[in-house]
Design a protein around this motif. Structure first.
Motif, PDB file in Angstrom:
ATOM      1  N   HIS A  69     -35.999  15.116  -9.730  1.00 42.65           N
ATOM      2  CA  HIS A  69     -34.492  15.148  -9.447  1.00 42.65           C
ATOM      3  C   HIS A  69     -33.509  14.225 -10.329  1.00 42.65           C
ATOM      4  O   HIS A  69     -33.469  13.179  -9.819  1.00 42.65           O
ATOM      5  CB  HIS A  69     -34.325  15.106  -8.228  1.00 42.65           C
ATOM      6  CG  HIS A  69     -32.796  15.547  -7.661  1.00 42.65           C
ATOM      7  ND1 HIS A  69     -32.712  16.506  -6.415  1.00 42.65           N
ATOM      8  CD2 HIS A  69     -31.706  15.218  -8.168  1.00 42.65           C
ATOM      9  CE1 HIS A  69     -31.460  16.932  -6.275  1.00 42.65           C
ATOM     10  NE2 HIS A  69     -30.982  15.928  -7.212  1.00 42.65           N
ATOM     11  N   HIS A  84     -30.052  14.126 -13.084  1.00 40.95           N
ATOM     12  CA  HIS A  84     -28.928  14.557 -13.912  1.00 40.95           C
ATOM     13  C   HIS A  84     -28.675  13.794 -15.082  1.00 40.95           C
ATOM     14  O   HIS A  84     -27.762  12.888 -14.956  1.00 40.95           O
ATOM     15  CB  HIS A  84     -27.761  15.039 -12.858  1.00 40.95           C
ATOM     16  CG  HIS A  84     -27.788  15.348 -11.368  1.00 40.95           C
ATOM     17  ND1 HIS A  84     -27.863  16.704 -11.358  1.00 40.95           N
ATOM     18  CD2 HIS A  84     -28.156  14.903 -10.521  1.00 40.95           C
ATOM     19  CE1 HIS A  84     -28.096  17.014 -10.331  1.00 40.95           C
ATOM     20  NE2 HIS A  84     -28.368  15.923  -9.462  1.00 40.95           N
ATOM     21  N   LYS A 119     -31.817  25.800  -9.424  1.00 44.59           N
ATOM     22  CA  LYS A 119     -31.301  24.846  -8.439  1.00 44.59           C
ATOM     23  C   LYS A 119     -30.014  25.654  -7.479  1.00 44.59           C
ATOM     24  O   LYS A 119     -29.079  26.228  -8.228  1.00 44.59           O
ATOM     25  CB  LYS A 119     -30.471  23.649  -8.931  1.00 44.59           C
ATOM     26  CG  LYS A 119     -29.740  22.860  -8.042  1.00 44.59           C
ATOM     27  CD  LYS A 119     -30.675  21.824  -7.515  1.00 44.59           C
ATOM     28  CE  LYS A 119     -29.796  20.960  -6.397  1.00 44.59           C
ATOM     29  NZ  LYS A 119     -29.004  19.910  -7.252  1.00 44.59           N
ATOM     30  N   ASP A 170     -32.482  11.758  -8.049  1.00 46.10           N
ATOM     31  CA  ASP A 170     -31.113  11.975  -8.143  1.00 46.10           C
ATOM     32  C   ASP A 170     -30.452  10.956  -9.203  1.00 46.10           C
ATOM     33  O   ASP A 170     -29.007  10.825  -9.014  1.00 46.10           O
ATOM     34  CB  ASP A 170     -30.226  11.876  -6.660  1.00 46.10           C
ATOM     35  CG  ASP A 170     -29.284  13.083  -6.649  1.00 46.10           C
ATOM     36  OD1 ASP A 170     -29.076  13.911  -7.712  1.00 46.10           O
ATOM     37  OD2 ASP A 170     -28.684  13.265  -5.692  1.00 46.10           O
TER      38      ASP A 170
HETATM   39 ZN   LIG Z   1     -28.648  15.972  -7.312  1.00 42.76          ZN
END
Ligand SMILES: [Zn+2]
Length: 445
Positions: free
Chosen positions: A93, A95, A219, A353
């Motif tokens: 996970h 970005h 997602k 994340d």
């Molecule tokens: Zn995320």
């Protein structure tokens, strides 16, 4: 054929990247590398082997053996006999094109896709140097991450193997709607191509459009989220029929589905709809744990993201009021929720994340996982075998076996004894290419 070409390109690049340590011959065979390992964790979850030798040929693992292993004449030798070697790690996970800072709303209006591609490559470099040789990018706008993924895959630039979902599928005003809180005339009205979809047909279209653009996985945002600038809480936002439509379409096209989910109802609805992983899982209860076990759903915990938003919410002006309020509810409970889930027997795949927290500090997550009660060995399994399974890459990455990709990292001592050493990775090889040696990056600037 494509695979062979890639391996050859990589090995050509070694010439520039790798200072030869081969001894005794003036003409080392650049296609063959022998790695001497002080300790080798070939199979995460099992005991490490002392004084192992791994032979790599054309970017893949040829053999794994003990100190008596015959080293092919003229092989290049990498000496890690004072280090602990393990498979390259996977973060499920991230970005890559995002770095959340207080000016993010202004940057949303200013930055181009090209700016985001450069940012994504910079972050990909930080990530691979931290020992993460594979990442799953779950939610990024435009074509930036696809472009970086393809450039790395072709060998034009170096970085981690990237799986990308493209845009997250979200309802209007949902967690993945990037236009939340902006004046209507500042940004184009989002469509299913941007991942914003209401109703079954639009949800199917949104999935198909991501796959058409090159998505490796899908997602969705089953519930509200912390960093979307809207005061709509963190409970379920996609209806049950929309969740099912997204999952069915993705699975029809052979793509796994990752579901962002904080609220209890939304977690259960996503699991019942058949998603492959729950990301965050903040407010899961005993029934959700039971459901995840029944469905074989992975939890991707992202504790570090919860810690980050909890910290930043107390810095005046860092987040908008709507975001800060949600950060204060999610941040303090995410680690405890993870502890209950893993004690309850839910499968865990590592994820941070990154982008919410800084890129390159991914391995800090291991500390939070073990603090919550997971063993160091299981935490390593979550970032190797389990992550590979969730990403659909089981048998290619996540262990050190003949025929698998030559993705290795090394630390000064055993991370099974002290998980914190994974925050100081000394050596990284990705697909047979040495990217970091003696703690120094070998990437070109
Ligand atoms: Zn995320």
């Amino acid at each position: 054929m494509k695979r062979m070409t890639y391996a050859c390109l990589n090995l050509v690049t070694i010439i520039g990247l790798w200072s030869s340590r081969a001894v005794g011959s003036s003409a080392p065979d650049r296609d063959v590398i022998a790695i001497r390992c002080g300790q080798l964790l070939a199979e995460p979850g099992q005991m490490p082997i002392n004084n192992a030798i791994v032979i790599v040929k054309l970017g893949q693992i040829e053999s794994v053996g003990d100190s008596t292993t015959q080293i092919p004449p003229n092989a290049q030798i990498i000496d890690l006999s004072d280090q602990f070697v393990l498979p390259g790690l996977t973060d499920c996970h991230v970005h890559l094109s995002m770095e959340f800072t207080p000016d993010i709303r202004m940057r949303t209006l200013q930055e181009s896709d090209a700016d985001r591609a450069i940012r994504a490559l910079e972050n990909a470099h930080k990530t691979v140097l931290a020992g993460f040789t594979t990442v799953r990018d779950v939610g990024s706008g435009g074509d930036a991450v696809f472009a970086v993924r393809d450039a790395i895959e072709s060998g034009r630039v170096h970085g981690p193997r990237i799986l990308s979902s493209g845009e997250a599928i979200t309802p209007t005003g949902g967690h993945g709607d990037d236009t939340n809180g902006f004046r209507d005339d500042l940004l184009p009205i989002p469509t299913p191509a941007n991942g914003v979809a209401d109703g079954v047909d639009a949800c199917r279209r949104a999935v198909r459009q991501q796959v058409k653009r090159g998505a490796d996985c899908i997602k969705l945002t089953a519930t509200g989220g912390v960093l979307s600038n809207i005061g709509a809480g963190t409970e379920q936002q996609l209806f049950d029929d929309e969740l099912r439509a997204i999952v069915e379409t993705a699975h029809l096209l052979g793509k796994r589905v990752a579901s962002h989910a904080h609220g209890t109802r939304g977690i259960k609805a996503a699991v019942r709809a058949g998603v492959d992983s729950i990301e965050h899982g903040t407010f899961l209860d005993d029934e959700a744990i039971q459901l995840m076990k029944e469905h074989g759903t992975y939890l991707v915990p992202t504790i570090i993201a919860g810690k980050t938003v909890e910290h930043n919410a107390e810095i005046p002006g860092y987040y908008s009021a709507a975001v800060a309020a949600k950060a204060r509810t999610v941040g303090p409970v995410i680690q405890e929720a993870f502890g209950r889930a893993q004690r309850g027997g839910v499968k865990v795949a590592f994820g941070t994340d990154a982008g919410v927290c800084a890129h390159g500090i991914n391995a800090k997550e291991f500390e939070y996982m073990t603090e919550a009660g997971m063993s160091a060995s299981d935490a390593i399994v979550s970032a190797t075998l389990h992550a590979a399974d969730l990403c659909g890459l089981a048998g290619r990455i996540g262990a050190i076996r003949p025929g698998m990709e030559a993705d290795f990292i090394a630390t000064r001592s055993s991370p099974i004894d002290d998980i914190a050493v994974l925050q100081d990775v000394r050596f990284v090889m990705r697909g047979g290419v040495v990217i970091k040696q003696d703690g120094e990056s070998l990437l070109r600037p």
